[in-house]
Design a protein around this motif. Sequence first.
Motif, PDB file in Angstrom:
ATOM      1  N   ARG A  56       0.844  -1.338  -0.089  1.00 47.11           N
ATOM      2  CA  ARG A  56       0.163  -0.064   0.181  1.00 47.11           C
ATOM      3  C   ARG A  56       0.790   1.400  -0.197  1.00 47.11           C
ATOM      4  NH1 ARG A  56      -3.804   0.443   4.742  1.00 47.11           N
ATOM      5  NH2 ARG A  56      -2.041   0.093   5.853  1.00 47.11           N
ATOM      6  N   GLY A  57       2.104   1.069   0.180  1.00 50.71           N
ATOM      7  CA  GLY A  57       2.729   2.379   0.285  1.00 50.71           C
ATOM      8  C   GLY A  57       3.407   2.765   1.770  1.00 50.71           C
ATOM      9  N   ILE A  58       4.463   3.317   1.995  1.00 48.00           N
ATOM     10  CA  ILE A  58       4.924   3.568   3.244  1.00 48.00           C
ATOM     11  C   ILE A  58       4.088   4.531   4.092  1.00 48.00           C
ATOM     12  CG2 ILE A  58       6.474   5.309   2.583  1.00 48.00           C
ATOM     13  CD1 ILE A  58       7.075   2.770   5.273  1.00 48.00           C
ATOM     14  N   ALA A  59       3.466   5.549   3.387  1.00 45.32           N
ATOM     15  CA  ALA A  59       2.503   6.543   4.157  1.00 45.32           C
ATOM     16  C   ALA A  59       1.488   5.690   4.652  1.00 45.32           C
ATOM     17  CB  ALA A  59       2.339   7.509   3.076  1.00 45.32           C
ATOM     18  N   ALA A  60       0.649   4.702   4.007  1.00 43.53           N
ATOM     19  CA  ALA A  60      -0.663   4.084   4.216  1.00 43.53           C
ATOM     20  C   ALA A  60       0.081   3.198   5.521  1.00 43.53           C
ATOM     21  CB  ALA A  60      -1.059   3.588   3.200  1.00 43.53           C
ATOM     22  N   ALA A  61       0.983   2.465   5.373  1.00 38.78           N
ATOM     23  CA  ALA A  61       1.525   1.531   6.422  1.00 38.78           C
ATOM     24  C   ALA A  61       1.692   2.378   7.815  1.00 38.78           C
ATOM     25  CB  ALA A  61       2.909   1.085   5.861  1.00 38.78           C
ATOM     26  N   LEU A  62       2.451   3.203   7.689  1.00 36.56           N
ATOM     27  CA  LEU A  62       2.758   3.949   8.998  1.00 36.56           C
ATOM     28  C   LEU A  62       1.367   4.564   9.588  1.00 36.56           C
ATOM     29  CD1 LEU A  62       6.170   5.597   8.311  1.00 36.56           C
ATOM     30  CD2 LEU A  62       5.517   3.653   9.539  1.00 36.56           C
ATOM     31  N   ASP A  63       0.758   5.122   8.557  1.00 38.11           N
ATOM     32  CA  ASP A  63      -0.666   6.084   9.117  1.00 38.11           C
ATOM     33  C   ASP A  63      -1.538   4.665   9.808  1.00 38.11           C
ATOM     34  OD1 ASP A  63       0.058   8.398   8.137  1.00 38.11           O
ATOM     35  OD2 ASP A  63      -1.081   8.313   6.429  1.00 38.11           O
ATOM     36  N   SER A  64      -1.572   3.619   9.372  1.00 33.99           N
ATOM     37  CA  SER A  64      -2.499   2.436   9.876  1.00 33.99           C
ATOM     38  C   SER A  64      -1.957   2.245  11.022  1.00 33.99           C
ATOM     39  CB  SER A  64      -2.543   1.468   9.014  1.00 33.99           C
ATOM     40  OG  SER A  64      -1.228   0.816   8.990  1.00 33.99           O
ATOM     41  N   LEU A  65      -0.659   2.330  11.645  1.00 30.59           N
ATOM     42  CA  LEU A  65      -0.319   2.265  12.921  1.00 30.59           C
ATOM     43  C   LEU A  65      -0.327   3.174  14.029  1.00 30.59           C
ATOM     44  CD1 LEU A  65       3.210   0.571  11.954  1.00 30.59           C
ATOM     45  CD2 LEU A  65       1.407  -0.564  12.887  1.00 30.59           C
ATOM     46  N   GLY A  66      -0.568   4.460  13.571  1.00 29.77           N
ATOM     47  CA  GLY A  66      -0.769   5.388  14.342  1.00 29.77           C
ATOM     48  C   GLY A  66       0.514   5.942  14.958  1.00 29.77           C
ATOM     49  N   SER A  67       0.173   6.849  15.921  1.00 31.13           N
ATOM     50  CA  SER A  67       1.700   7.412  16.523  1.00 31.13           C
ATOM     51  C   SER A  67       2.356   6.392  17.278  1.00 31.13           C
ATOM     52  CB  SER A  67       1.299   8.608  17.217  1.00 31.13           C
ATOM     53  OG  SER A  67       0.850   8.177  18.462  1.00 31.13           O
ATOM     54  N   PRO A  68       3.655   6.616  17.232  1.00 23.91           N
ATOM     55  CA  PRO A  68       4.758   5.593  18.045  1.00 23.91           C
ATOM     56  C   PRO A  68       4.231   5.663  19.525  1.00 23.91           C
ATOM     57  CG  PRO A  68       5.816   6.757  16.482  1.00 23.91           C
ATOM     58  CD  PRO A  68       4.640   7.771  16.599  1.00 23.91           C
ATOM     59  N   ARG A  69       3.983   6.752  19.997  1.00 22.67           N
ATOM     60  CA  ARG A  69       3.792   7.046  21.380  1.00 22.67           C
ATOM     61  C   ARG A  69       2.222   6.077  21.684  1.00 22.67           C
ATOM     62  NH1 ARG A  69       2.988  12.395  24.767  1.00 22.67           N
ATOM     63  NH2 ARG A  69       3.027  11.557  27.143  1.00 22.67           N
ATOM     64  N   THR A  70       1.487   5.902  20.840  1.00 22.86           N
ATOM     65  CA  THR A  70       0.192   5.221  21.108  1.00 22.86           C
ATOM     66  C   THR A  70       0.304   3.901  20.973  1.00 22.86           C
ATOM     67  OG1 THR A  70      -1.049   7.008  20.213  1.00 22.86           O
ATOM     68  CG2 THR A  70      -2.239   5.429  20.505  1.00 22.86           C
ATOM     69  N   LEU A  71       1.026   3.457  19.844  1.00 28.22           N
ATOM     70  CA  LEU A  71       1.358   2.136  19.952  1.00 28.22           C
ATOM     71  C   LEU A  71       2.177   1.438  20.925  1.00 28.22           C
ATOM     72  CD1 LEU A  71       1.095  -0.477  17.877  1.00 28.22           C
ATOM     73  CD2 LEU A  71       3.060   0.488  16.625  1.00 28.22           C
ATOM     74  N   ALA A  72       3.460   2.344  21.370  1.00 31.38           N
ATOM     75  CA  ALA A  72       4.105   1.876  22.680  1.00 31.38           C
ATOM     76  C   ALA A  72       3.224   1.501  23.889  1.00 31.38           C
ATOM     77  CB  ALA A  72       5.030   2.716  22.933  1.00 31.38           C
ATOM     78  N   ARG A  73       1.957   2.539  23.901  1.00 34.53           N
ATOM     79  CA  ARG A  73       1.154   2.335  25.040  1.00 34.53           C
ATOM     80  C   ARG A  73       0.448   1.001  25.027  1.00 34.53           C
ATOM     81  NH1 ARG A  73      -0.818   8.401  26.066  1.00 34.53           N
ATOM     82  NH2 ARG A  73       1.004   9.260  27.098  1.00 34.53           N
ATOM     83  N   SER A  74       0.114   0.812  23.841  1.00 32.60           N
ATOM     84  CA  SER A  74      -0.837  -0.575  23.873  1.00 32.60           C
ATOM     85  C   SER A  74      -0.030  -1.759  24.052  1.00 32.60           C
ATOM     86  CB  SER A  74      -1.181  -0.457  22.229  1.00 32.60           C
ATOM     87  OG  SER A  74      -0.196  -0.911  21.238  1.00 32.60           O
ATOM     88  N   PHE A  75       1.517  -1.700  23.824  1.00 35.51           N
ATOM     89  CA  PHE A  75       2.146  -2.949  24.424  1.00 35.51           C
ATOM     90  C   PHE A  75       2.510  -2.799  25.794  1.00 35.51           C
ATOM     91  CE2 PHE A  75       3.049  -2.842  19.571  1.00 35.51           C
ATOM     92  CZ  PHE A  75       2.942  -4.241  19.411  1.00 35.51           C
ATOM     93  N   ALA A  76       2.523  -1.690  26.391  1.00 27.90           N
ATOM     94  CA  ALA A  76       3.153  -1.725  27.850  1.00 27.90           C
ATOM     95  C   ALA A  76       1.994  -2.456  28.705  1.00 27.90           C
ATOM     96  CB  ALA A  76       2.925   0.035  28.274  1.00 27.90           C
ATOM     97  N   GLU A  77       2.680  -2.911  29.719  1.00 31.18           N
ATOM     98  CA  GLU A  77       2.181  -3.762  30.792  1.00 31.18           C
ATOM     99  C   GLU A  77       1.718  -2.847  31.887  1.00 31.18           C
ATOM    100  OE1 GLU A  77       4.480  -7.864  29.941  1.00 31.18           O
ATOM    101  OE2 GLU A  77       4.453  -7.157  31.841  1.00 31.18           O
TER     102      GLU A  77
END
Length: 177
Positions: A56-77
């Motif tokens: 899909r292209g890099i822009a769409a791939a990164l947009d689908s992940l959201g911000s790095p901070r939000t993604l990191a919070r989803s992994f945090a215990e």
Amino acid sequence: MNTQTIEARSSFGVWRRRESYLFRLDLWLEESLSSRERRSILREIRDNITVDAAARGIAAALDSLGSPRTLARSFAETGRDSRPSWNRAIYWFTGLLLLWWTLAFTYTAGMLSALLDSGAESAESYFLGLPVSAFNRKSGIGIGWEASSVVAYIPLMVMVAAAIIAGRLWRVRVGRR
């Protein structure tokens, strides 16, 4: 432009954007996960981004992940966010050290330039409490700093304090209890 140049530039751009995203994600993950867990997560996300960017292209791939901070919070215990951030501490210390060196060198180089224009042989001054000297003799030109007083160590103390605060390094002691 030939197609090989476009492909090489395109793949470099994809790599740069992917690695920039993963770098920022790693900084946020550092506060809550161990190194082993972070490496595993980053490896998996890197592979997913590579596959998704090809489709899909890099822009769409990164947009689908959201911000790095939000993604990191989803992994945090829960309850594990009391870890110090060593990388952030190193970045702050290094950044302030480079800023200090740049300012001190610029001041001293300006002092040397004024000395060369005036025709004087030597000059001494202070830069934020640090004794600075410049000379222009037949044998050559030069600059120097003298760190013989406690005032000279104030910038170092500021850099260490900034690293401790930015990296929350006091949590090493808290974590042992």
